[in-house]
Design a protein around this motif. Structure first.
Motif, short mmCIF file in Angstrom:
data_model
loop_
_atom_site.label_atom_id
_atom_site.label_comp_id
_atom_site.label_asym_id
_atom_site.label_seq_id
_atom_site.Cartn_x
_atom_site.Cartn_y
_atom_site.Cartn_z
N LEU A 246 0.86 -1.18 0.00
CA LEU A 246 0.00 0.00 0.00
C LEU A 246 0.91 1.24 0.00
O LEU A 246 1.31 1.70 1.07
N PRO A 247 1.28 1.74 -1.17
CA PRO A 247 2.16 2.92 -1.19
C PRO A 247 1.52 4.09 -0.44
O PRO A 247 0.39 4.50 -0.74
N CYS A 248 2.25 4.59 0.55
CA CYS A 248 1.73 5.67 1.40
C CYS A 248 2.50 6.97 1.21
O CYS A 248 2.22 7.96 1.91
N LEU A 249 3.45 6.98 0.31
CA LEU A 249 4.20 8.20 0.02
C LEU A 249 4.86 8.08 -1.34
O LEU A 249 4.93 6.99 -1.91
N ARG A 250 5.35 9.20 -1.80
CA ARG A 250 6.20 9.20 -2.99
C ARG A 250 7.38 10.12 -2.70
O ARG A 250 7.30 11.02 -1.85
N CYS A 251 8.48 9.88 -3.40
CA CYS A 251 9.69 10.69 -3.20
C CYS A 251 9.90 11.55 -4.44
O CYS A 251 9.79 11.07 -5.58
N GLU A 252 10.21 12.83 -4.21
CA GLU A 252 10.42 13.76 -5.32
C GLU A 252 11.80 14.38 -5.20
O GLU A 252 12.09 15.10 -4.24
N PRO A 253 12.70 14.12 -6.16
CA PRO A 253 13.98 14.83 -6.17
C PRO A 253 13.76 16.32 -6.36
O PRO A 253 12.83 16.74 -7.08
N LEU A 254 14.58 17.12 -5.72
CA LEU A 254 14.49 18.58 -5.85
C LEU A 254 15.61 19.05 -6.77
O LEU A 254 16.58 19.67 -6.34
N ALA A 255 15.47 18.73 -8.03
CA ALA A 255 16.54 18.96 -9.00
C ALA A 255 16.36 20.30 -9.71
O ALA A 255 16.19 20.37 -10.92
N THR A 256 16.40 21.38 -8.94
CA THR A 256 16.28 22.71 -9.53
C THR A 256 17.66 23.26 -9.86
O THR A 256 18.67 22.90 -9.24
N PRO A 257 17.75 24.17 -10.83
CA PRO A 257 19.04 24.79 -11.14
C PRO A 257 19.66 25.48 -9.93
O PRO A 257 20.89 25.45 -9.75
N ALA A 258 18.84 26.10 -9.09
CA ALA A 258 19.37 26.80 -7.91
C ALA A 258 20.02 25.82 -6.94
O ALA A 258 21.10 26.10 -6.39
N ARG A 259 19.40 24.68 -6.73
CA ARG A 259 19.98 23.69 -5.82
C ARG A 259 21.25 23.09 -6.42
O ARG A 259 22.22 22.82 -5.71
N LYS A 260 21.22 22.84 -7.70
CA LYS A 260 22.40 22.30 -8.36
C LYS A 260 23.58 23.27 -8.22
O LYS A 260 24.71 22.86 -7.93
N ALA A 261 23.30 24.57 -8.39
CA ALA A 261 24.36 25.58 -8.25
C ALA A 261 24.85 25.66 -6.81
O ALA A 261 26.06 25.78 -6.56
N ALA A 262 23.92 25.58 -5.85
CA ALA A 262 24.31 25.65 -4.45
C ALA A 262 25.18 24.46 -4.07
O ALA A 262 26.17 24.59 -3.34
N LEU A 263 24.83 23.29 -4.59
CA LEU A 263 25.61 22.08 -4.30
C LEU A 263 26.99 22.17 -4.93
O LEU A 263 28.00 21.82 -4.30
N ALA A 264 27.04 22.64 -6.15
CA ALA A 264 28.33 22.77 -6.84
C ALA A 264 29.25 23.75 -6.12
O ALA A 264 30.48 23.57 -6.11
N ALA A 265 28.67 24.77 -5.48
CA ALA A 265 29.47 25.75 -4.76
C ALA A 265 29.91 25.21 -3.39
O ALA A 265 31.03 25.48 -2.94
N ALA A 266 29.04 24.46 -2.73
CA ALA A 266 29.32 24.01 -1.35
C ALA A 266 30.23 22.80 -1.29
O ALA A 266 31.04 22.68 -0.37
N LEU A 267 30.11 21.90 -2.25
CA LEU A 267 30.84 20.63 -2.15
C LEU A 267 32.36 20.80 -2.13
O LEU A 267 33.04 20.17 -1.30
N PRO A 268 32.96 21.64 -2.98
CA PRO A 268 34.43 21.76 -2.94
C PRO A 268 34.95 22.33 -1.62
O PRO A 268 36.13 22.12 -1.27
N GLU A 269 34.10 23.06 -0.89
CA GLU A 269 34.53 23.67 0.38
C GLU A 269 34.28 22.76 1.58
O GLU A 269 34.74 23.07 2.68
N ALA A 270 33.58 21.67 1.40
CA ALA A 270 33.16 20.83 2.53
C ALA A 270 34.29 19.93 3.00
O ALA A 270 35.09 19.43 2.21
N ASP A 271 34.33 19.73 4.31
CA ASP A 271 35.21 18.72 4.92
C ASP A 271 34.50 17.39 5.06
O ASP A 271 35.14 16.33 5.01
N TRP A 272 33.20 17.46 5.30
CA TRP A 272 32.38 16.26 5.44
C TRP A 272 31.13 16.41 4.56
O TRP A 272 30.54 17.51 4.49
#
Length: 269
Positions: free
Chosen positions: A49-75
């Motif tokens: 009985l599927p009780c939820l669905r999952c939606e990726p949040l693949a917006t250009p803004a999030r992609k840009a934020a991730l691209a900027a944050a990942l090189p600076e991250a330690d973890w």
């Protein structure tokens, strides 16, 4: 253990689960199919009985934020397999990230290792446990920049705990879980003819109570503390909580409960 011993253990596991009879799975359609196959291998009948669905949040803004944050991250931190999958959809890796990777639980570790090539730290079955492990062995004094790839509707428990431990957290929500909409009328649980209900997220709890009228007693198994809390807020009595947020953790909880039922009132609680 010899072949005979392994065979006996497998038969014993199937018999223990069979005593629980039918299991209602309440995850997404895709995840229900995976767990149904794994329960079937252990001789257990399931109802999906599927009780939820999952939606990726693949917006250009999030992609840009991730691209900027990942090189600076330690973890880089994940708390679920869906988080890993949604992260890699936003940031397809050419090679493993240079930062260290920390995850909650074995299932997330398996997904991260497959997608990113390695996992550096596996915390216990909750966000709080992972935060404690990172604070203890993650060298947050020198490696304090933590990138969290989470669900949009996940609480801020992990972020708060890490911040209190001295980390500088950047949270990027990479997916959301959406509960099933309220149904009118709701389906009686008795019509599904199940003995057990498995709830693997707070969103699944919400979707379940939106769709089902619990008109008969049933064993309710939850995957972790946040799901247990959501189930209790919804008025659902929780039979047992998995020690590890995974299929194996749910399996262990069900086996323990079935054995305890056969032992009677003297069994440990």
């Amino acid at each position: 253990m010899g072949e005979a011993g392994r065979g006996h253990a497998a038969v014993s596991e199937r018999a223990t689960l069979a005593a629980g009879r039918r299991v209602l799975l309440t995850r997404s359609e895709e995840d229900n199919a995976d767990w149904a196959a794994r329960f079937a291998q252990r001789g257990c009948e399931t109802v999906a009985l599927p009780c939820l669905r999952c939606e990726p949040l693949a917006t250009p803004a999030r992609k840009a934020a991730l691209a900027a944050a990942l090189p600076e991250a330690d973890w880089l931190v994940f708390t679920s397999r869906r988080g890993v999958e949604s992260f890699t959809a936003l940031e397809p890796p050419d090679s493993p990230p240079r930062c260290r990777i920390a995850v909650v639980g074995a299932a997330t570790a398996e997904a991260a290792a497959a997608a990113l090539g390695r996992v550096d730290l596996v915390g216990g079955g909750t966000a709080v446990a992972l935060a404690a492990t990172l604070a203890d062995v993650g060298d947050l004094e020198r490696r304090k920049r933590v990138l969290l790839a989470l669900a949009e509707n996940a609480p801020d428990t992990l972020e708060k705990a890490l911040t209190e431990a001295g980390a500088e957290c950047t949270r990027i929500d990479v997916y959301r879980t959406v509960p099933a909409a309220p149904a009118e009328p709701r389906r009686p649980l008795s019509a599904l003819r199940v003995d057990n209900v498995v709830l693997a997220s707070p969103s699944a709890v919400t979707g379940f109570v939106h769709q089902v009228d619990v008109d008969v007693p049933v064993n309710v198994y939850t995957i972790g503390p946040s799901t247990t809390a959501a189930a209790r807020r919804a008025g659902l009595p929780v039979t047992a909580e998995a020690r590890e947020p995974s299929f194996e953790g749910i399996l262990e909880a069900m086996q323990w409960r079935n054995r305890a039922s056969r032992r009677g009132p003297g069994c440990p609680r």
